[in-house]
Motif scaffolding. Structure first.
Motif, short mmCIF file in Angstrom:
data_model
loop_
_atom_site.label_atom_id
_atom_site.label_comp_id
_atom_site.label_asym_id
_atom_site.label_seq_id
_atom_site.Cartn_x
_atom_site.Cartn_y
_atom_site.Cartn_z
N ALA A 236 0.18 -1.07 -5.90
CA ALA A 236 -0.64 -1.30 -4.72
C ALA A 236 -1.72 -2.35 -5.04
CB ALA A 236 -1.29 0.00 -4.25
N TYR A 237 -1.78 -2.77 -6.31
CA TYR A 237 -2.75 -3.80 -6.69
C TYR A 237 -2.12 -5.17 -6.49
CZ TYR A 237 -5.28 -0.03 -9.05
OH TYR A 237 -5.95 1.12 -9.34
N MET A 238 -2.61 -5.87 -5.48
CA MET A 238 -2.02 -7.16 -5.13
C MET A 238 -2.15 -8.17 -6.27
SD MET A 238 -1.49 -7.23 -1.53
CE MET A 238 -1.31 -5.65 -0.69
N ASP A 239 -3.20 -8.04 -7.08
CA ASP A 239 -3.41 -9.05 -8.12
C ASP A 239 -2.34 -8.95 -9.22
OD1 ASP A 239 -4.37 -6.61 -8.94
OD2 ASP A 239 -6.08 -7.41 -10.02
N PRO B 200 0.81 -1.21 0.00
CA PRO B 200 0.00 0.00 0.00
C PRO B 200 0.85 1.26 0.00
CG PRO B 200 0.04 -0.96 2.18
CD PRO B 200 0.75 -1.93 1.27
N PHE C 67 -1.38 2.93 -11.35
CA PHE C 67 -2.22 3.56 -10.32
C PHE C 67 -3.43 4.25 -10.97
CE2 PHE C 67 -3.55 7.19 -7.83
CZ PHE C 67 -3.69 6.64 -6.57
N ASP D 207 -7.83 1.64 -15.16
CA ASP D 207 -8.86 0.60 -15.10
C ASP D 207 -8.29 -0.77 -15.46
OD1 ASP D 207 -9.47 -0.27 -17.98
OD2 ASP D 207 -9.46 1.92 -18.13
N PRO D 208 -9.01 -1.85 -15.11
CA PRO D 208 -8.48 -3.20 -15.29
C PRO D 208 -8.09 -3.53 -16.74
CG PRO D 208 -10.37 -3.27 -13.84
CD PRO D 208 -10.27 -1.86 -14.35
N ASP E 291 -12.27 -6.97 -6.39
CA ASP E 291 -12.75 -7.76 -5.26
C ASP E 291 -13.72 -6.93 -4.42
OD1 ASP E 291 -10.61 -6.13 -4.53
OD2 ASP E 291 -10.11 -7.37 -2.79
N GLY F 28 -13.89 -10.99 -1.41
CA GLY F 28 -14.95 -10.80 -2.41
C GLY F 28 -16.21 -11.60 -2.15
N GLU G 269 -3.07 -11.54 -1.01
CA GLU G 269 -3.68 -10.60 -0.06
C GLU G 269 -3.86 -11.26 1.31
OE1 GLU G 269 -5.96 -7.72 -1.93
OE2 GLU G 269 -7.27 -7.35 -0.23
N PHE H 46 -0.46 -11.09 2.82
CA PHE H 46 -0.15 -9.72 3.21
C PHE H 46 -0.85 -9.36 4.52
CE2 PHE H 46 0.41 -5.26 3.13
CZ PHE H 46 1.52 -5.04 2.32
N SER I 18 -4.22 -4.34 -17.87
CA SER I 18 -3.77 -5.59 -18.48
C SER I 18 -2.99 -5.29 -19.76
CB SER I 18 -4.98 -6.51 -18.66
OG SER I 18 -5.19 -6.82 -19.99
N HIS J 196 -11.60 0.59 -8.60
CA HIS J 196 -10.86 -0.23 -9.57
C HIS J 196 -10.46 -1.57 -8.97
CE1 HIS J 196 -10.82 2.55 -12.78
NE2 HIS J 196 -10.00 3.42 -12.24
N GLU K 280 -17.31 -7.01 -5.57
CA GLU K 280 -18.11 -8.13 -5.07
C GLU K 280 -18.91 -7.77 -3.82
OE1 GLU K 280 -17.53 -11.55 -6.24
OE2 GLU K 280 -15.61 -11.40 -7.26
#
Lengths: 314, 241
Positions: free
Chosen positions: A198-201, A43, A169, A172-173, B194, A262, A300, A303, A177, B191, B197
């Motif tokens: 900061a996006y864990m994915d 983060p 940062f 959008d997704p 998760d 989620g 996550e 983390f 990608s 954004h 959801e």
């Protein structure tokens, strides 16, 4: 491939960075190998930016040392700046100059020969897909395109090591990608990449990651190895009422970890709790759930687990 | 209904930033508003908040007409974004007093409301700290608190959790659920898929239009995927099954 037989391009040894009383980075050691994508995941406020800015010689080092291709950053700032590509956290381009003008400007700044620059800019258009927008003002680009332009500007002098501070940062997704696809192509060309997010994915898109929180790197490993590093057995409850299930479980004292996710709640069992107690408790409270099962931990989960006990000194 | 719009449109020159969107949001609902950058989310929110005049379309927010009663709307809604400008060189409490003043609350009202809110949000200990010294996750709560001072019916949260650590993000969502339980309508953009959801219902915007609107479970069933991330990517790329 083992990392020991590869060349180290960036390295931190017990690196410390303070701002007055504030300890931004508290002794961090890690290295980036040639040709890999290394992700600093964590983060805001964790020290990622301080670490990166110091690596590219923009900040004074307060302890330990940083190395770029074996040379100490503190003693060789000019060497570092000439040979590294650095993309700062926030958009840093000239909004009222066109895409092409920005690219040429950065080529001049790095003393790239004009003809060579035009060839390179064409190459970069191939990467970024920005050619149709060459005459559009940078300020009029979408967020995702701005990030692609910033990346291109930083690559115009063909550095083989790049440092990217949260390039996705607020993006959008879909654009994120696309941006990662560009990083993949750069890697194929042999570029070494240190990238923060900061996006864990996004961890799964890196070769190796370091999880950074509160000025420390909590763990370094390949993303696929991270689930095994989770201490203890993790379970998931799937439900349509995640927050009610979460609150009931948290109050019950049956869980060690208990976190909203989620589609429900991820948890570990407190010492002495039998697996069957979880389902029983939810039924006793008339909380509907679809399933309760052991799962592999995600980044996550890890983390959340590791950051506990390191959040007190701020 | 908290929010109800029909055929809402905003043109900038030849460009339809928002192109005939219609939807309604119920009282107490957590409504997620997703879309690619530039899809029209912010423009839509600005029209709902009474900050931007629609080119076409009708609707009500908190019972007021978005075309005529926009100044009344502003008193009934709260707004918070990642860029929310708390003053870093004021203390937490001074920020609250400042925003209370902006909303036209009397000192006594600010005291009462903030006592209530600080208790819910858990800010009491930080009251006299300089905002710049407050950790990110708490700043976000403080910003939320400031946006709730005038007891709005609807709260617009524009990417409220960007860059915040996973624990703080979860604590923030607990607050969102609490607000919803209190009957507040929560309109949220994010954004983080998760987090999508966690919403009761979601809409996904693309090129000014709403291309999907349903609860997370139905959307995942429709696209036969496991996560909202996959729903988002598939829907925006036009891959409906």
């Amino acid at each position: 491939m083992s990392h020991s037989d590869r060349e180290t391009v960036l390295e931190a040894r017990d690196f410390v960075k303070n701002y007055g009383e504030v300890k931004a980075v508290r002794g961090v050691s890690f290295s980036v190998q040639k040709g890999e994508i290394f992700g600093l995941i964590g983060p805001d406020g964790g020290g990622k930016t301080s670490l990166m800015r110091s690596l590219v010689s923009l900040l004074k080092i307060d302890g330990g040392e940083l190395y770029f291709k074996g040379q100490a950053v503190s003693g060789n700032p000019d060497y570092v700046r000439r040979n590294i590509g650095y993309m700062p956290q926030r958009f840093s381009l000239y909004q009222d100059m066109s895409v092409a003008e920005n690219l040429r400007f950065f080529a001049d700044l790095f003393n790239v020969d004009r003809d060579l620059a035009e060839t390179r800019i064409e190459e970069l258009y191939g990467f970024s897909g920005l050619k149709p927008f060459a005459s559009r003002k940078a300020g009029a680009l979408s967020g995702g395109m701005k990030q692609k332009l910033a990346l291109s500007c930083m690559l115009v002098h063909s550095p083989d090591v790049v440092v990217l501070d949260e390039p996705t940062f607020g993006v959008d997704p879909v654009s994120r990608s696309e941006f990662w696809q560009i990083l993949g192509k750069l890697k194929e060309e042999g570029t070494s990449i240190l990238v923060s997010t900061a996006y864990m994915d996004e961890a799964d898109l890196c070769d190796r990651v370091g999880l950074m929180f509160n000025g420390r790197i909590l763990i370094v490993d390949e993303p696929s190895a991270l689930p095994e590093r989770y201490p203890g057995k993790l379970y998931s409850v799937r439900t349509d009422e995640p927050h009610l299930v979460h609150d009931a479980l948290e109050e019950s004292g049956l869980c060690g970890e208990c976190n909203l996710f989620g589609e429900g709640v991820h948890l570990t069992l407190a010492d002495g709790t039998a697996e069957s107690r979880i389902g029983d408790l939810l039924r006793e409270n008339n909380l509907a759930f679809e399933s309760f099962e052991a799962i592999e931990s995600g980044i996550e989960d890890l983390f959340l687990r590791l950051m506990k006990g390191d959040g007190d000194e701020r | 209904m908290s929010v109800e719009v029909q055929g809402l449109t905003k043109n900038f020159g030849d460009f339809a930033a928002v192109d005939h969107v219609s939807f309604s949001v119920e009282k107490g609902e957590i409504f997620g508003f997703l879309g690619a950058n530039g899809a029209g989310k912010t423009t839509t929110i600005r029209m709902l908040c009474g900050l931007l005049e629609p080119s076409e379309g009708t609707g009500t927010v908190a019972g007021f007409d978005i075309n005529r009663q926009y100044s009344k709307i502003k008193h009934r809604i709260g707004y918070m974004s990642q860029k929310f400008s708390l003053y870093n060189d004021l203390t937490a409490w001074e920020n609250i007093e400042f925003y209370g003043g902006i909303y036209g609350l009397k000192d006594k009202e600010i005291q009462e409301r903030s006592r209530e809110l600080f208790a819910i949000i858990g800010l009491e200990e930080l009251k006299n700290k300089l905002t710049s010294s407050i950790p990110m996750g708490w700043k976000q709560r403080l910003a939320l608190c400031a946006s709730l001072l005038h007891d709005p019916e609807i709260i617009f949260l524009d990417e409220p959790t960007s860059g915040v650590d996973p624990l703080s993000r979860r604590n923030f969502w607990k607050l969102i659920y609490q607000l919803s339980d209190m009957g507040k309508t929560v309109f949220v953009t994010t954004h983080y898929m998760d987090e999508a959801e966690y919403c009761h219902r979601l809409s996904i915007m693309k090129q000014g239009r709403i291309i999907e609107m349903d609860n997370p479970r139905s959307l995942k069933e429709k696209y036969q995927v496991k996560t909202m991330q996959d729903v988002f990517l598939a829907s925006v790329r036009g891959e409906a099954k």
